[in-house]
Design an enzyme around this catalytic site. Structure first.
Site, mmCIF file in Angstrom:
data_model
loop_
_atom_site.group_PDB
_atom_site.id
_atom_site.type_symbol
_atom_site.label_atom_id
_atom_site.label_comp_id
_atom_site.label_asym_id
_atom_site.label_seq_id
_atom_site.Cartn_x
_atom_site.Cartn_y
_atom_site.Cartn_z
ATOM 1 N N GLU A 211 0.885 -1.161 0.000
ATOM 2 C CA GLU A 211 0.000 0.000 0.000
ATOM 3 C C GLU A 211 0.921 1.207 0.000
ATOM 4 O O GLU A 211 1.538 1.527 1.004
ATOM 5 C CB GLU A 211 -0.914 -0.033 1.238
ATOM 6 C CG GLU A 211 -2.151 0.838 1.083
ATOM 7 C CD GLU A 211 -1.872 2.306 1.327
ATOM 8 O OE1 GLU A 211 -1.694 3.047 0.313
ATOM 9 O OE2 GLU A 211 -1.817 2.724 2.480
ATOM 10 N N CYS B 73 -1.774 9.306 2.174
ATOM 11 C CA CYS B 73 -1.644 8.907 0.772
ATOM 12 C C CYS B 73 -2.913 9.152 -0.023
ATOM 13 O O CYS B 73 -2.871 9.167 -1.252
ATOM 14 C CB CYS B 73 -1.202 7.445 0.664
ATOM 15 S SG CYS B 73 -2.191 6.314 1.642
#
Length: 477
Positions: free
Chosen positions: A248, A283
């Site tokens: 991720e 993010c």
């Protein structure tokens, strides 16, 4: 005197190895002390985690769920303490730290529910006459012990997203937190140590970066779950091609104002907040803001107004929304990218100033197409406005990015939602809000440079396990 936090190894909390101070990014004060594992302790951590596999795999659903229940109740009881630790070590404003603790509680609670229903499938095989009397039971079992590597920006909840699904799936896990923010994870270890999980089911320890390549390569940890930088993530995947690796990574998430959307005040407030929350260190924080050319000037003025109103400063102040970034290197990089964009022709509409590690929330316009603030992940409080002519143009801008994590679209048009879901090359499309929305039980992850695999409790459990088929023969079906 700062508090010393110990490792969780073989079910016990203990200290050892080289001590180091953890400091507050805002004012540099020491907020705790942790220890790096020695070489011998690193070997012990790996060995005890791997050796726990038979015991964790054999745990009943009730035992897994009970441990997860105990963890989330423990977090609830110490919620204020965890929020203070998160804010102190990360520099995250206390308002966001409290939200992270609430999400951590939710993550373990959802994992307990998933553990109770992690049952498998049943298939009749007598759909073909040659398989008369046969039935298949398909269950999922751990691929092996998991190496979890978590980042600094969510030092509790992204740790929870490694540990909780591992417990629920019956996989032992060695969790290595970010050395800049290890205290929340180590504090969580105190709660886990009080459960009835087998020794070695969960190991939380800080391995020196210089030794991490050996740990990543160790065959006793066949699953690697990494959340962090793009560079390190792909380096890990390339180094261990025979392991099951989930990544991720980063993104430069876009928020699109669709032509039909009329509540620009709401959109501007949401984008202002979630382009700058966590000091932009998320993010899926908003980075690119795509606006119809016909609404561009009005929306730009609204957005600048909302961004300029965000209170910055001491993260311990309950009214502060934007605190510091994690360290001087991050602040230097972000400041440099803003200056580079302006030198390349971008207009600085608000912000851009720096005070220590605090970057004033920034809005840029007219940045060059190849400016880093558009093409790379800023990971700081910077928004860049981009006009577009048609919605197809906006979708092309989203897909032109080498990242593909999430996108937010402010629209009330259901057909736009369906088209976006089909056409946009991202892991998630959020309609009516910013791309920063994440429910901890939903599948979460990206495509392209944003990673492989999915987090979210059941999705991560699937990643940590593999199907195994049991065929029963001679049944009177």
């Amino acid at each position: 005197m700062s508090t010393t936090y110990g490792h969780l190894i073989a079910g016990k909390i203990r200290t050892g190895g080289d001590a180091f101070d953890v400091t507050n990014p805002y004012d540099g004060r020491v907020v705790g002390q942790a220890h790096y594992l020695t070489e011998a302790e690193t070997e012990e951590a790996i060995a005890t985690t791997a050796a726990a596999l038979p015991a964790t795999r054999a745990l009943s659903a009730a035992a897994r769920a009970a441990a997860l229940d105990a963890i989330y109740h423990g977090l609830e009881a110490r919620a204020d303490e965890f929020a203070e630790v998160i804010s102190a070590e990360n520099g995250k404003p206390i308002m966001w730290a409290k939200g992270e603790v609430a999400r951590g509680i939710s993550t373990f609670r959802w994992a307990a529910e998933e553990a109770r229903r992690f049952s498998g499938d049943l298939q009749r095989l007598d759909t073909d006459s040659s398989a008369a009397g046969r039935m298949a039971i398909i269950r999922r079992f751990p691929r092996g012990a998991v190496l979890g590597i978590s980042p600094f920006n969510f030092p509790l909840n992204l740790v929870a997203h490694k540990i909780a699904p591992a417990i629920a799936a019956g996989a032992p896990i060695l969790l290595k937190p970010a050395p800049k923010t290890p205290l929340s994870a180590l504090l969580l270890g105190e709660i886990i140590a009080e459960t009835d999980l087998p020794p070695g089911a969960v190991t939380i320890a800080i391995v020196p970066d210089a030794r991490m390549s050996e740990v990543v390569a160790d065959p006793r940890l066949p699953v690697v779950s990494f959340t962090g930088s793009e560079r390190v993530g792909w380096m890990i995947k390339g180094a261990v091609p025979n392991k099951h690796v989930t990544l991720e990574l980063g993104g430069n998430a876009a928020a699109i104002i669709a032509p039909d959307y009329d509540d620009l005040e709401w959109a501007a407030q949401r984008i202002a907040t979630f382009g700058n929350y966590q000091a932009g260190q998320s993010c899926i924080g908003v980075q690119r803001v795509l606006v119809p050319r016909s609404a561009y000037d009005g929306f730009a003025a609204l957005l600048v107004e909302k961004v300029a109103a965000l209170k910055t400063g001491d993260p311990a102040d309950p009214e502060v929304v934007v605190g510091p970034v994690i360290d001087d290197a991050a602040a230097d990089r972000i400041e440099g990218w803003i200056s580079e964009a302006v030198a390349g022709g971008a207009d600085l509409l608000t912000g851009g100033e720096r005070d220590g590690r605090t970057i004033a929330p920034t809005v840029l316009a007219n940045a060059a197409d190849d400016a880093k603030v558009l093409t790379e992940e800023v990971f700081g409080p910077v928004l860049t406005l981009v006009p577009y002519d048609t919605l197809d143009d906006a979708f092309e801008l989203v897909n032109a990015s080498r990242f593909g994590l999430q996108v937010g679209i402010f629209t009330r048009d259901l057909q736009v939602a369906y088209t976006a879901h089909r056409e946009l090359e991202v892991g998630g499309v959020v309609i009516g809000d910013v791309p920063s929305f994440r429910a901890d039980q939903m599948p979460y992850g990206g495509v392209k440079a944003s990673g492989v695999g999915r987090e979210g409790l059941r999705s991560a459990m699937d990643d940590f396990t593999e199907e195994r088929v049991l065929v029963l023969t001679g049944l009177d079906l």
